[in-house]
Design a protein around this motif. Structure first.
Motif, short mmCIF file in Angstrom:
data_model
loop_
_atom_site.label_atom_id
_atom_site.label_comp_id
_atom_site.label_asym_id
_atom_site.label_seq_id
_atom_site.Cartn_x
_atom_site.Cartn_y
_atom_site.Cartn_z
N LEU A 44 0.83 -1.21 0.00
CA LEU A 44 0.00 0.00 0.00
C LEU A 44 0.86 1.25 0.00
O LEU A 44 1.90 1.33 0.65
N ASP A 45 0.39 2.27 -0.72
CA ASP A 45 1.06 3.57 -0.74
C ASP A 45 0.40 4.45 0.32
O ASP A 45 -0.74 4.88 0.16
N VAL A 46 1.09 4.69 1.41
CA VAL A 46 0.55 5.50 2.50
C VAL A 46 1.36 6.79 2.66
O VAL A 46 1.38 7.39 3.73
N GLU A 47 1.98 7.22 1.59
CA GLU A 47 2.86 8.39 1.63
C GLU A 47 2.15 9.65 2.11
O GLU A 47 2.65 10.39 2.93
N ASN A 48 0.95 9.89 1.61
CA ASN A 48 0.25 11.14 1.95
C ASN A 48 -0.93 10.92 2.90
O ASN A 48 -1.88 11.69 2.91
N VAL A 49 -0.88 9.88 3.70
CA VAL A 49 -1.96 9.57 4.63
C VAL A 49 -1.58 10.11 6.01
O VAL A 49 -0.53 9.79 6.54
#
Length: 95
Positions: A44-49
């Motif tokens: 999962l891409d959670v870079e901007n969360v």
């Protein structure tokens, strides 16, 4: 990563869980399913969360950090089987 029955037996022993020999293949399969799910989460891409405290936006309740019923050292230590110099005294455990 794949967990075999030997590794499942080692994990069960470390967790101090008694697992019958016939149940080890099922346990290994469960471990593999858990590890597969963890690998999926890693994709999962959670870079901007933003970090959250709840699924709904809210502020945590705050209170003033003040002592409300302090200065009861004698009362607290009256419950101790052994108290010395204002502290609980306990037997030495580590040599």
């Amino acid at each position: 990563m794949s967990i075999d029955t030997t590794t499942a037996a080692k994990v069960a022993k470390l967790a101090r869980i008694r697992v019958e020999e016939k149940d080890l293949p099922a346990l290994a399969q469960e471990f593999n399913a858990i590890l597969g799910f963890i690998e999926q989460l890693g994709e999962l891409d959670v870079e901007n969360v933003e970090p959250m405290t709840s699924v709904t936006p809210m502020r945590l309740k705050r209170r003033a950090d003040v002592v409300t019923d302090g200065d009861q050292q004698k009362k607290v230590l009256s419950n101790a089987p052994d108290a010395r110099e204002g502290f609980f005294a306990v037997p030495k455990v580590v040599e």
